[in-house]
Design an enzyme around this catalytic site. Structure first.
Site, PDB file in Angstrom:
ATOM      1  CB  CYS A  33      43.043  27.997  50.684  1.00 45.41           C
ATOM      2  SG  CYS A  33      41.879  27.198  49.575  1.00 45.41           S
ATOM      3  CB  CYS A 103      43.869  22.373  44.826  1.00 41.26           C
ATOM      4  SG  CYS A 103      45.040  23.119  45.968  1.00 41.26           S
TER       5      CYS A 103
HETATM    6 FE1  FES Z   1      43.076  26.175  48.108  1.00 42.80          FE
HETATM    7 FE2  FES Z   1      44.512  25.431  46.113  1.00 42.80          FE
HETATM    8  S1  FES Z   1      45.217  26.431  47.894  1.00 42.80           S
HETATM    9  S2  FES Z   1      42.389  25.363  46.276  1.00 42.80           S
END
Ligand code: FES
Length: 145
Positions: A33, A103
């Site tokens: 991400c 996360c």
């Molecule tokens: Fe990667 Fe939240 S989307 S840390």
């Protein structure tokens, strides 16, 4: 989709910033991400975390989990801080949506990385602390959610 506590810690994050000459600094990211989190710890001679700050370049859940994680480790000993898992952070936030669980792993790993850095600087070994991954995505598949 987010609990009130998550929204609170996202809109009003605690302990944002950095600590000069920190006892330990940990930076971790998730290549998938692209989010990055850095945690600074100020640890006194008796091994108590006096202060903690964070900087997160990431999604709202990453900000909220880093904020809550810093609140949970502040005032704790190094060994107590090790018990602050991503599950503990999620519970303290009244939960996260399943797609956002990774996360909270970033927060756990950032704390571990900062503790690891502290132990290396002091030349000590912290029982139960494993060398943290700098990219949590590498081990994600094997994590139990
Ligand atoms: Fe990667 Fe939240 S989307 S840390």
């Amino acid at each position: 989709m987010y609990t009130e506590k998550v929204m609170d810690h996202f809109t009003n994050p605690r302990n944002v910033g950095e600590i000069e000459n920190a006892s330990g600094v940990g930076t971790v990211g998730n290549a998938k991400c692209g989010d990055i989190m850095r945690i600074y710890l100020d640890i006194d001679d008796s091994g108590v975390i006096k202060d903690v700050k964070f900087k997160t370049f990431g999604c709202g859940a990453a900000v909220a989990t880093s904020s809550m994680a810093t609140e949970l480790v502040k005032g704790k000993t190094v060994n107590e801080a090790l018990q602050v898992t991503n599950k503990a952070v999620m519970e303290a936030l009244d939960g996260l949506p399943p797609v956002k669980v990774h996360c909270s792993l970033l927060a756990e790993e950032a704390i571990h990385a900062a503790l690891w850095d502290y132990a290396e600087k002091k030349g000590i070994k912290i029982e139960g602390l494993e060398k943290p991954k700098s990219d949590i995505h590498e081990g994600e598949e094997s994590e139990e959610y």
